[in-house]
Design a protein around this motif. Structure first.
Motif, mmCIF file in Angstrom:
data_model
loop_
_atom_site.group_PDB
_atom_site.id
_atom_site.type_symbol
_atom_site.label_atom_id
_atom_site.label_comp_id
_atom_site.label_asym_id
_atom_site.label_seq_id
_atom_site.Cartn_x
_atom_site.Cartn_y
_atom_site.Cartn_z
ATOM 1 N N LEU A 470 31.939 -69.891 41.970
ATOM 2 C CA LEU A 470 32.073 -70.850 43.122
ATOM 3 C C LEU A 470 33.568 -71.520 43.237
ATOM 4 C CD1 LEU A 470 30.684 -72.515 45.357
ATOM 5 C CD2 LEU A 470 29.708 -74.073 43.724
ATOM 6 N N TYR A 471 33.838 -72.259 42.241
ATOM 7 C CA TYR A 471 35.189 -73.136 42.159
ATOM 8 C C TYR A 471 36.386 -72.042 42.173
ATOM 9 C CZ TYR A 471 32.908 -77.331 41.563
ATOM 10 O OH TYR A 471 31.959 -78.357 41.837
ATOM 11 N N CYS A 472 36.093 -70.840 41.821
ATOM 12 C CA CYS A 472 37.213 -69.954 41.965
ATOM 13 C C CYS A 472 37.228 -69.379 43.266
ATOM 14 C CB CYS A 472 37.331 -68.752 41.062
ATOM 15 S SG CYS A 472 37.245 -69.255 39.304
ATOM 16 N N GLY A 473 36.564 -69.753 44.488
ATOM 17 C CA GLY A 473 36.667 -69.313 45.723
ATOM 18 C C GLY A 473 35.803 -67.969 45.897
ATOM 19 N N LEU A 474 35.207 -67.422 44.926
ATOM 20 C CA LEU A 474 34.754 -66.150 45.090
ATOM 21 C C LEU A 474 33.277 -66.219 46.082
ATOM 22 C CD1 LEU A 474 35.095 -64.598 41.825
ATOM 23 C CD2 LEU A 474 36.487 -64.499 43.516
ATOM 24 N N ARG A 475 32.864 -67.587 46.441
ATOM 25 C CA ARG A 475 31.694 -67.582 47.128
ATOM 26 C C ARG A 475 31.912 -68.468 48.312
ATOM 27 N NH1 ARG A 475 30.446 -64.479 43.722
ATOM 28 N NH2 ARG A 475 28.904 -64.562 42.300
ATOM 29 N N GLY A 476 33.234 -68.445 49.019
ATOM 30 C CA GLY A 476 33.593 -69.068 50.031
ATOM 31 C C GLY A 476 34.011 -70.596 49.855
ATOM 32 N N LEU A 477 33.553 -71.633 50.699
ATOM 33 C CA LEU A 477 33.907 -72.840 50.370
ATOM 34 C C LEU A 477 32.887 -73.537 49.495
ATOM 35 C CD1 LEU A 477 34.896 -74.185 54.158
ATOM 36 C CD2 LEU A 477 36.474 -73.764 52.225
ATOM 37 N N VAL A 478 33.393 -74.652 48.632
ATOM 38 C CA VAL A 478 32.562 -75.140 47.592
ATOM 39 C C VAL A 478 31.952 -76.189 48.515
ATOM 40 C CG1 VAL A 478 32.422 -76.582 45.741
ATOM 41 C CG2 VAL A 478 34.076 -74.763 45.991
ATOM 42 N N THR A 479 30.560 -76.241 49.050
ATOM 43 C CA THR A 479 29.878 -77.036 49.971
ATOM 44 C C THR A 479 28.910 -77.982 49.066
ATOM 45 O OG1 THR A 479 28.328 -75.519 50.532
ATOM 46 C CG2 THR A 479 30.133 -75.386 51.862
ATOM 47 N N ALA A 480 28.402 -78.921 49.620
ATOM 48 C CA ALA A 480 27.352 -79.748 49.112
ATOM 49 C C ALA A 480 26.145 -78.854 48.738
ATOM 50 C CB ALA A 480 26.884 -80.875 50.166
ATOM 51 N N ASP A 481 25.695 -77.940 49.582
ATOM 52 C CA ASP A 481 24.744 -77.309 49.486
ATOM 53 C C ASP A 481 24.715 -76.135 48.210
ATOM 54 O OD1 ASP A 481 21.941 -76.089 51.017
ATOM 55 O OD2 ASP A 481 23.185 -74.514 50.038
ATOM 56 N N ALA A 482 25.965 -75.779 48.219
ATOM 57 C CA ALA A 482 26.210 -74.731 47.125
ATOM 58 C C ALA A 482 26.178 -75.651 45.844
ATOM 59 C CB ALA A 482 27.474 -74.131 47.321
ATOM 60 N N VAL A 483 26.828 -76.529 45.847
ATOM 61 C CA VAL A 483 27.141 -77.434 44.264
ATOM 62 C C VAL A 483 25.669 -77.859 44.214
ATOM 63 C CG1 VAL A 483 28.038 -79.395 43.334
ATOM 64 C CG2 VAL A 483 29.633 -78.047 44.953
ATOM 65 N N LEU A 484 24.604 -78.367 45.034
ATOM 66 C CA LEU A 484 23.615 -79.224 44.678
ATOM 67 C C LEU A 484 22.480 -78.098 44.279
ATOM 68 C CD1 LEU A 484 23.633 -82.023 46.906
ATOM 69 C CD2 LEU A 484 23.792 -81.991 44.605
ATOM 70 N N VAL A 485 22.776 -76.748 44.838
ATOM 71 C CA VAL A 485 21.804 -75.697 44.517
ATOM 72 C C VAL A 485 21.758 -75.228 42.926
ATOM 73 C CG1 VAL A 485 21.057 -73.260 44.655
ATOM 74 C CG2 VAL A 485 21.482 -74.720 46.974
ATOM 75 N N LEU A 486 23.145 -75.363 42.467
ATOM 76 C CA LEU A 486 23.487 -74.870 41.250
ATOM 77 C C LEU A 486 23.050 -75.953 40.228
ATOM 78 C CD1 LEU A 486 26.761 -73.089 41.287
ATOM 79 C CD2 LEU A 486 24.499 -72.039 40.976
ATOM 80 N N TYR A 487 23.227 -77.286 40.627
ATOM 81 C CA TYR A 487 22.945 -78.469 39.989
ATOM 82 C C TYR A 487 21.270 -78.651 39.490
ATOM 83 C CZ TYR A 487 22.191 -83.238 38.399
ATOM 84 O OH TYR A 487 21.625 -84.382 37.906
ATOM 85 N N ARG A 488 20.624 -78.346 40.748
ATOM 86 C CA ARG A 488 19.329 -78.300 40.488
ATOM 87 C C ARG A 488 18.743 -77.234 39.559
ATOM 88 N NH1 ARG A 488 14.321 -78.403 44.941
ATOM 89 N NH2 ARG A 488 12.686 -77.423 43.263
ATOM 90 N N ARG A 489 19.492 -75.848 39.626
ATOM 91 C CA ARG A 489 19.103 -74.895 38.805
ATOM 92 C C ARG A 489 19.500 -75.439 37.329
ATOM 93 N NH1 ARG A 489 21.801 -69.457 40.533
ATOM 94 N NH2 ARG A 489 20.869 -68.660 38.660
ATOM 95 N N TYR A 490 20.435 -76.056 37.104
ATOM 96 C CA TYR A 490 20.777 -76.787 35.671
ATOM 97 C C TYR A 490 19.415 -77.354 35.082
ATOM 98 C CZ TYR A 490 25.591 -75.119 35.440
ATOM 99 O OH TYR A 490 26.952 -74.457 35.352
#
Length: 722
Positions: A470-490
């Motif tokens: 995600l932070y390497c740009g391989l998933r497009g922009l780093v959005t709030a949705d993308a960050v929090l989905v992974l945070y919840r998975r943690y």
């Protein structure tokens, strides 16, 4: 009548008149009796007789008890001995009257006759002992001669076997030798026959260890002959080498290194099946074992040896490490690149070189391992064993990339279920806190849960892999949705841990690899949120909440490291965990310098790295980098900083590159921030409520989750505020 008879003179008249009176004698006087009774008459001669009486009285006194043997003092004075008592006590226990009056020490020497008899008895006893010893000596000499003859015979047998062994592999009479051995022909006759045929060629790579029999070697060579006949061409010939490694033939040393590796390294980085490896090693079978893998394991385990350990004999531990590593490199050959044991060996070589502070060359081994893994040949290995290696190597690659902040060099992780071919409940293994030879005899044995830990570790690093992408740009922009989905998975990952892996309080006495798993979780969350904290896109309550989350997980990770240090010391801190230590300490001294005090955090992190530094040279440059961060943030260095670090300030650019492959250990924020959505802060509150605090989630990670026993017991203040 004899002529020599003495004639007594006639008595005078006065004497005759005196003799007319009877003389009363003392019946008990005897020869020396009392003569006073004889002087009872009186008369004209009374005054003259009184002088006679006085003289007789002076000469004849009534004696007391006379000792049979005079003491030394009385003998010297030629005195008779008068003792008050003579009750048979030991000589010297009582003094005679004369010595006591003169205050002298009284000593009694045995009579010459008695002393002589004692000496004669002692001489007789010594003669008997001498005869017995002479007999025993003759028997010992006979036994020694027998042993010498047996030894001579064994040496002859060894020479014959050595002749046969040196001939095998010379492509001269191999098949004939095996035929004769199978027919039961003696080694002597075979050796004599070989001596008549052709000169011996010495071509074996490794001298066989004494634990291998001649028939074992023949079995191995027969297997090689079958391969030469077309059955299995191209396979590794490790069974032909008999000893797996040429660095040392000491089975004690190799066993010690294996136990160190499988205690401290394997449960954290499970790159292959321990059971299958040990079975293949013991049976000289190359299916799950290879010379490259054995030498790589030993090279890594040398980093865990005590520098004062005498197991290696006179060989320096550093030289031993270099020797194993050099042979591991030699054994990974182009023909066997695609063998799974070579892929596993390359992954272990990465750990060994990284531990030595050679990250740049180590990274090459890991990349090669990941590349070859995609097309690796099973070589008869089971699907279970291959799956353990697949997830172990991919997890190691993701961990290395995330720790050193390199762009992922790895294919997508497989979407198949984790460890689907591994029975996590029936895969039994045990763990002991092994450190030195002999620990197996008295240390308690516990279930290791190593495979279960590796399974959940693979799940954690699947999330980390997606976060890095995600932070390497391989998933497009780093959005709030993308960050929090992974945070919840943690958070879900932590909640779904089985109890045996979740309980890390003192009463549970958690195993070190289970504690490492929790440290990796906290580091992952810190690294997932820190780029947003440094993006300058957040402010106000959102910024405060981000900072609180980062500090919370950094504190949690430091607490677990301290817990692990108390239970097991920091000596066996793996190199990637050293990176985790400074990644957890960094946000604490940056964003929470007072709780706990930054100086305490700096002291703890430097001290933990120093404790492991005797076996892991990589820790020196890491200490220097963390010290620079502490100075940059204005944190006070501990008074004993020189004692904790050694040669701070003496590490140059190459030393830093060999530790991190970069000139810093911190996240490259400039590379991560450019992929962050500019509107992420605006979307954050609503997305947090929708994703993290959603009622669909069984338990909220921050608000509804109850504190675990470890969180209740372990407090950052009690561990660091000292």
């Amino acid at each position: 009548m004899s002529s020599n008879r003495r004639i007594l003179p006639l008595q005078s008249s006065s004497s005759q008149s005196s003799s007319s009176n009877p003389v009363e004698t003392n019946p008990g006087a005897g020869q020396n009796g009392d003569v006073n009774g004889m002087l009872t008459s009186s008369g004209p001669g009374e005054s003259g007789d009184s002088g006679i009486r006085e003289e007789i009285s002076r000469k004849r006194r009534t004696p007391g008890l006379v000792a049979a043997i005079a003491c030394t003092e009385c003998r010297r004075a030629r005195q008779k001995v008068w003792q008050q008592t003579c009750d048979g006590g030991p000589p010297g226990s009582k003094s005679c009257t004369r010595c006591r009056a003169r205050k002298l020490d009284c000593y009694y020497e045995p009579h010459t006759k008695i002393h002589k008899e004692s000496l004669l008895k002692e001489i007789d006893r010594l003669r008997r002992d001498n005869t017995r010893l002479r007999t025993e000596n003759e028997q010992a000499e006979g036994a020694a001669n027998d042993l010498e003859q047996k030894n001579k015979g064994l040496l002859e047998i060894y020479d014959w076997q050595r002749t046969i062994l040196d001939t095998i592999g010379s492509n001269g009479h191999d098949r004939e030798i095996i035929k004769r051995l199978r027919a039961g022909e003696t080694t002597r006759s075979i050796a004599e026959w070989l001596g008549e045929q052709r000169p011996i060629k010495h071509n074996l790579h490794v001298v066989p260890d004494g634990s291998y029999g001649l028939l074992d070697i023949v079995d191995a060579f027969e297997e090689q002959l079958r391969r030469d006949d077309g059955q299995g061409l191209g396979k590794e010939s490790d069974t032909l080498q008999f000893g797996w490694t040429a660095v040392s033939s000491s089975q004690t040393l190799l066993g010690h290194l294996f136990d160190l590796y499988f205690t401290w390294v394997h449960p954290v980085h499970m790159l292959f099946s321990e059971k299958d490896f040990r079975d293949s090693y013991a049976n000289h079978n190359p299916t799950y074992c290879s010379s490259a893998l054995v030498n790589a394991i030993c090279a890594m385990a040398c980093h865990l040896m005590d520098p004062n350990d005498d197991t290696a004999g006179d060989v320096d531990v550093d030289k031993l490490t270099t020797g194993f590593m050099n042979q591991a490199r030699q054994e990974v050959k182009p023909l066997n690149y695609m063998h799974l044991t070579s892929v596993q060996a390359l992954a272990v070589m990465y750990l060994a070189d990284l531990s030595s502070g050679k990250a740049r060359s180590a990274t090459g081994y890991l990349r090669a391992s990941v590349e070859f893994l995609k097309a690796a040949e099973l070589d008869g290995q089971s699907a279970r064993a291959r799956e353990i290696s697949l997830w172990g190597i991919q997890t190691l690659n993701t961990s290395s990339t995330g720790i050193t902040y390199q762009k992922l060099y790895a294919p997508e992780l497989p979407h198949m279920a984790k460890f689907r071919h591994v029975d996590l409940h029936n895969y039994h293994s045990v763990w002991q806190e092994y450190r030195s030879i002999g620990d197996q005899r008295y240390l308690p044995v516990r279930p290791s849960h190593a495979v279960l830990t590796a399974c959940h570790q693979a799940g954690l690093f699947r999330i980390i892999h997606e976060s890095l992408n995600l932070y390497c740009g391989l998933r497009g922009l780093v959005t709030a949705d993308a960050v929090l989905v992974l945070y919840r998975r943690y958070m879900d990952w932590e909640e779904d841990l089985p109890f045996i892996l979740k309980a890390i309080d003192d009463e549970a006495q958690p195993l070190p690899h289970i504690l490492v798993l929790h440290v990796q979780f906290h580091v992952a969350v810190v690294q997932h949120l820190t780029p947003l904290l440094q993006s300058n896109l957040f402010d106000g309550p959102n910024l405060d909440e981000l900072r609180r989350l980062v500090v919370k997980h950094a504190q949690g990770g430091i607490v677990i490291l301290e817990h692990m240090h108390q239970l097991y010391t920091g000596r066996f801190l793996m190199p990637l965990l050293s990176f985790c230590t400074i990644h957890l300490g960094d946000p604490l001294i940056r964003y929470s310098p007072d709780d706990p005090p930054a100086s305490n955090v700096v002291e703890f992190c430097l001290g933990l790295l120093q404790q492991a530094s005797p076996g892991f040279p990589i820790n020196g440059p890491l200490q220097e980098l963390f010290r620079r961060t502490a100075v940059e943030c204005g944190a006070s260095l501990p008074p004993n900083v020189e004692q904790l670090t050694g040669q701070l300030g003496n590490y140059g650019m190459d030393d830093i590159l060999d530790a991190c492959t970069r000139l810093d250990y911190k996240q490259p924020v400039d590379q991560s921030v450019r992929h962050v959505d500019e509107n992420i802060a605006d979307d954050w509150p609503s997305k947090w409520e929708q994703i993290v605090d959603s009622p669909d989630r069984p338990q909220s990670p921050e608000s509804t989750r109850k504190a675990s026993p470890s969180e209740k017991h372990l407090r950052i203040e009690s561990l660091l505020n000292r």
